[in-house]
Design a protein around this motif. Structure first.
Motif, PDB file in Angstrom:
ATOM      1  N   ILE A  83      45.020  -2.637  44.156  1.00  0.00           N
ATOM      2  CA  ILE A  83      45.550  -4.007  44.108  1.00  0.00           C
ATOM      3  C   ILE A  83      45.149  -4.886  42.820  1.00  0.00           C
ATOM      4  O   ILE A  83      45.736  -5.896  42.517  1.00  0.00           O
ATOM      5  N   ALA A  84      44.143  -4.267  41.935  1.00  0.00           N
ATOM      6  CA  ALA A  84      43.829  -5.038  40.613  1.00  0.00           C
ATOM      7  C   ALA A  84      44.793  -4.774  39.773  1.00  0.00           C
ATOM      8  O   ALA A  84      44.818  -5.453  38.538  1.00  0.00           O
ATOM      9  N   GLN A  85      45.702  -3.793  39.771  1.00  0.00           N
ATOM     10  CA  GLN A  85      46.741  -3.395  38.962  1.00  0.00           C
ATOM     11  C   GLN A  85      47.911  -4.695  38.627  1.00  0.00           C
ATOM     12  O   GLN A  85      47.983  -5.488  39.613  1.00  0.00           O
ATOM     13  N   PRO A  86      48.272  -4.825  37.606  1.00  0.00           N
ATOM     14  CA  PRO A  86      49.391  -6.016  37.173  1.00  0.00           C
ATOM     15  C   PRO A  86      50.413  -5.995  38.108  1.00  0.00           C
ATOM     16  O   PRO A  86      50.947  -7.231  38.559  1.00  0.00           O
ATOM     17  N   ASP A  87      50.851  -4.894  38.519  1.00  0.00           N
ATOM     18  CA  ASP A  87      52.098  -4.875  39.473  1.00  0.00           C
ATOM     19  C   ASP A  87      51.874  -5.476  40.803  1.00  0.00           C
ATOM     20  O   ASP A  87      52.969  -5.732  41.586  1.00  0.00           O
ATOM     21  N   CYS A  88      50.569  -5.786  41.255  1.00  0.00           N
ATOM     22  CA  CYS A  88      50.428  -6.356  42.504  1.00  0.00           C
ATOM     23  C   CYS A  88      50.108  -7.931  42.520  1.00  0.00           C
ATOM     24  O   CYS A  88      49.642  -8.352  43.223  1.00  0.00           O
ATOM     25  N   GLU A  89      50.252  -8.627  41.346  1.00  0.00           N
ATOM     26  CA  GLU A  89      50.272  -9.962  41.149  1.00  0.00           C
ATOM     27  C   GLU A  89      50.976 -10.655  42.067  1.00  0.00           C
ATOM     28  O   GLU A  89      50.680 -11.782  42.712  1.00  0.00           O
ATOM     29  N   ASN A  90      52.133 -10.510  42.203  1.00  0.00           N
ATOM     30  CA  ASN A  90      52.888 -11.023  43.402  1.00  0.00           C
ATOM     31  C   ASN A  90      53.207 -10.554  44.603  1.00  0.00           C
ATOM     32  O   ASN A  90      53.845 -11.021  45.442  1.00  0.00           O
ATOM     33  N   GLY A  91      52.140  -9.738  44.904  1.00  0.00           N
ATOM     34  CA  GLY A  91      52.166  -9.288  46.393  1.00  0.00           C
ATOM     35  C   GLY A  91      52.211  -7.606  46.556  1.00  0.00           C
ATOM     36  O   GLY A  91      52.251  -7.064  45.361  1.00  0.00           O
ATOM     37  N   PHE A  92      52.030  -7.329  47.540  1.00  0.00           N
ATOM     38  CA  PHE A  92      52.111  -5.807  48.000  1.00  0.00           C
ATOM     39  C   PHE A  92      52.402  -5.673  49.395  1.00  0.00           C
ATOM     40  O   PHE A  92      52.082  -6.542  50.155  1.00  0.00           O
ATOM     41  N   LEU A  93      52.689  -4.358  49.582  1.00  0.00           N
ATOM     42  CA  LEU A  93      52.812  -3.977  51.127  1.00  0.00           C
ATOM     43  C   LEU A  93      51.647  -2.842  51.261  1.00  0.00           C
ATOM     44  O   LEU A  93      51.976  -1.821  50.621  1.00  0.00           O
ATOM     45  N   PHE A  94      51.024  -3.094  52.469  1.00  0.00           N
ATOM     46  CA  PHE A  94      50.043  -1.921  52.532  1.00  0.00           C
ATOM     47  C   PHE A  94      50.535  -1.302  53.846  1.00  0.00           C
ATOM     48  O   PHE A  94      50.940  -1.916  54.884  1.00  0.00           O
ATOM     49  N   ASP A  95      50.756   0.118  53.704  1.00  0.00           N
ATOM     50  CA  ASP A  95      51.403   1.118  54.642  1.00  0.00           C
ATOM     51  C   ASP A  95      50.039   2.291  54.884  1.00  0.00           C
ATOM     52  O   ASP A  95      49.576   3.035  54.008  1.00  0.00           O
ATOM     53  N   GLY A  96      49.570   2.036  56.103  1.00  0.00           N
ATOM     54  CA  GLY A  96      48.506   2.967  56.522  1.00  0.00           C
ATOM     55  C   GLY A  96      47.210   2.349  55.964  1.00  0.00           C
ATOM     56  O   GLY A  96      46.187   3.384  56.171  1.00  0.00           O
ATOM     57  N   PHE A  97      47.124   1.222  55.602  1.00  0.00           N
ATOM     58  CA  PHE A  97      45.918   0.584  55.562  1.00  0.00           C
ATOM     59  C   PHE A  97      45.959  -0.945  55.835  1.00  0.00           C
ATOM     60  O   PHE A  97      47.192  -1.383  55.599  1.00  0.00           O
ATOM     61  N   PRO A  98      44.909  -1.599  56.263  1.00  0.00           N
ATOM     62  CA  PRO A  98      43.758  -1.025  57.229  1.00  0.00           C
ATOM     63  C   PRO A  98      43.969  -0.098  58.293  1.00  0.00           C
ATOM     64  O   PRO A  98      44.775  -0.752  58.935  1.00  0.00           O
ATOM     65  N   ARG A  99      43.007   0.615  58.387  1.00  0.00           N
ATOM     66  CA  ARG A  99      43.145   1.617  59.421  1.00  0.00           C
ATOM     67  C   ARG A  99      41.885   1.588  60.397  1.00  0.00           C
ATOM     68  O   ARG A  99      41.887   2.514  61.375  1.00  0.00           O
ATOM     69  N   THR A 100      40.955   0.656  60.036  1.00  0.00           N
ATOM     70  CA  THR A 100      39.776   0.726  60.888  1.00  0.00           C
ATOM     71  C   THR A 100      39.212  -0.704  60.818  1.00  0.00           C
ATOM     72  O   THR A 100      39.498  -1.280  60.027  1.00  0.00           O
ATOM     73  N   ILE A 101      38.448  -1.149  61.586  1.00  0.00           N
ATOM     74  CA  ILE A 101      38.033  -2.583  61.459  1.00  0.00           C
ATOM     75  C   ILE A 101      36.907  -2.851  60.233  1.00  0.00           C
ATOM     76  O   ILE A 101      37.190  -3.615  59.473  1.00  0.00           O
ATOM     77  N   PRO A 102      36.371  -1.656  59.828  1.00  0.00           N
ATOM     78  CA  PRO A 102      35.545  -1.901  58.269  1.00  0.00           C
ATOM     79  C   PRO A 102      36.338  -2.187  57.452  1.00  0.00           C
ATOM     80  O   PRO A 102      36.108  -2.866  56.384  1.00  0.00           O
ATOM     81  N   GLN A 103      37.556  -1.530  57.432  1.00  0.00           N
ATOM     82  CA  GLN A 103      38.463  -1.616  56.414  1.00  0.00           C
ATOM     83  C   GLN A 103      39.219  -3.006  56.371  1.00  0.00           C
ATOM     84  O   GLN A 103      39.341  -3.509  55.292  1.00  0.00           O
ATOM     85  N   ALA A 104      39.497  -3.504  57.610  1.00  0.00           N
ATOM     86  CA  ALA A 104      40.115  -4.925  57.566  1.00  0.00           C
ATOM     87  C   ALA A 104      39.231  -5.949  57.352  1.00  0.00           C
ATOM     88  O   ALA A 104      39.339  -6.902  56.480  1.00  0.00           O
ATOM     89  N   ASP A 105      37.805  -5.792  57.459  1.00  0.00           N
ATOM     90  CA  ASP A 105      36.593  -6.666  57.235  1.00  0.00           C
ATOM     91  C   ASP A 105      36.564  -6.401  55.659  1.00  0.00           C
ATOM     92  O   ASP A 105      35.983  -7.731  55.307  1.00  0.00           O
ATOM     93  N   ALA A 106      36.485  -5.290  55.025  1.00  0.00           N
ATOM     94  CA  ALA A 106      36.199  -5.341  53.712  1.00  0.00           C
ATOM     95  C   ALA A 106      37.352  -6.271  52.865  1.00  0.00           C
ATOM     96  O   ALA A 106      37.096  -6.822  51.968  1.00  0.00           O
ATOM     97  N   MET A 107      38.558  -6.342  53.266  1.00  0.00           N
ATOM     98  CA  MET A 107      39.549  -7.120  52.901  1.00  0.00           C
ATOM     99  C   MET A 107      39.339  -8.615  53.043  1.00  0.00           C
ATOM    100  O   MET A 107      39.451  -9.397  52.267  1.00  0.00           O
ATOM    101  N   LYS A 108      38.939  -8.854  54.306  1.00  0.00           N
ATOM    102  CA  LYS A 108      38.626 -10.206  54.588  1.00  0.00           C
ATOM    103  C   LYS A 108      37.402 -10.806  53.572  1.00  0.00           C
ATOM    104  O   LYS A 108      37.428 -11.733  53.006  1.00  0.00           O
ATOM    105  N   GLU A 109      36.422  -9.770  53.602  1.00  0.00           N
ATOM    106  CA  GLU A 109      35.136 -10.149  52.761  1.00  0.00           C
ATOM    107  C   GLU A 109      35.491 -10.302  51.279  1.00  0.00           C
ATOM    108  O   GLU A 109      34.866 -11.077  50.581  1.00  0.00           O
ATOM    109  N   ALA A 110      36.415  -9.577  50.676  1.00  0.00           N
ATOM    110  CA  ALA A 110      36.977  -9.570  49.310  1.00  0.00           C
ATOM    111  C   ALA A 110      37.790 -10.681  49.044  1.00  0.00           C
ATOM    112  O   ALA A 110      38.343 -10.975  47.903  1.00  0.00           O
TER     113      ALA A 110
END
Ligand code: AP5
Ligand code: ZN
Length: 218
Positions: A72-99
């Motif tokens: 998601i740090a790549q330039p093509d993600c500047e205007n958004g993105f779609l996550f397919d198959g992620f997050p898949r666990t609570i720790p993965q969701a928390d990691a996005m929240k924390e970041a």
């Protein structure tokens, strides 16, 4: 638009992702596709995850989180993105929240387990683009060939019935809790949390696309 597609294996995430990404002009970030590409290349990452994927288990949270953060740090993600198959666990969701990764929508595609086994048994994919077909429900124009490139379609290693059962069990145990996680968050902090939408995933591909578009366009 920043969006999470949530749903069991075979719910139609990859299928709907194609339409959504085209409509909103955002890249599809499928952790499954990224891992499969690594396995195919035979990279260090690929060697590490091959066995886990074939058995239908989940790859470690740390590995997935760093893969996604880098993507998601790549330039093509500047205007958004779609996550397919992620997050898949609570720790993965928390990691996005924390970041501090702000998500606008979580869209759940709901499909019952019995339907899923049928769908995955007939699935065929075009590995390099991630385009998805079904021998009966969504057949390619020419049997066994990708509509756009004419290249051969393949069956995924993890679509054998015994593996599918394991993937479903893993989904119910580790990923389904995210439904409550995001619904609760949306109730508690409606301004900070993503909007939550649930779409029934049974019906033709076009019908589901219509429901998805309605949900996202409000
Ligand atoms: P991943 O690639 O994410 O697989 P999945 O979640 O199991 O989902 P699928 O790709 O199987 O299903 P889909 O919902 O995309 O359905 P599709 O549109 O293809 O993950 C694979 C593996 O990678 C995991 O098991 C794990 O090991 C690892 N992994 C990935 N991400 C990870 C993460 N974040 N953390 C840890 N490990 C991770 O549709 C299915 C079939 O149905 C197709 O044939 C399609 O044509 C057909 N179909 C679609 N819509 C309809 C409809 N409306 N009616 C009839 N048929 C339909
Ligand atoms: Zn998929």
């Amino acid at each position: 638009m920043r969006l999470i597609l949530l749903g069991a294996p075979g719910a139609g995430k990859g299928t709907q992702a194609q339409f959504i990404c085209e409509r909103y002009n955002i890249p599809q970030i499928s952790t499954g596709d990224m891992l499969r590409a690594a396995v195919k290349e035979g990279s260090e990452l690929g060697l590490k995850v091959k066995e886990i994927m074939t058995s239908g288990g989940l790859v470690s949270d740390d590995l997935i989180i760093s893969l996604v953060k880098e993507r998601i740090a790549q330039p093509d993600c500047e205007n958004g993105f779609l996550f397919d198959g992620f997050p898949r666990t609570i720790p993965q969701a928390d990691a996005m929240k924390e970041a501090g990764v702000k998500i606008d929508h979580v869209l759940e595609i709901a499909v019952a387990d019995e339907e899923i086994v049928k769908r995955l048994a007939g699935r065929r994919v075009h590995p390099s683009s991630g385009r998805v077909y079904h021998v009966e429900y969504n057949p390619p124009k020419e049997e066994g060939k990708d509509d756009v490139t004419g290249e051969a379609l393949i069956q995924r290693d993890d679509d054998r019935e015994s593996t599918v059962r394991n993937r479903l069990a893993v989904y119910h145990e580790q990923t389904a809790p995210l439904v409550d996680y995001y619904q609760q968050w949306a109730q508690e902090e409606p301004d900070a949390a993503p909007a939550y939408h649930r779409v029934e995933g049974i019906g033709s591909v076009d019908e589901i696309t219509r429901k998805v578009t309605e949900a996202l366009d409000g």
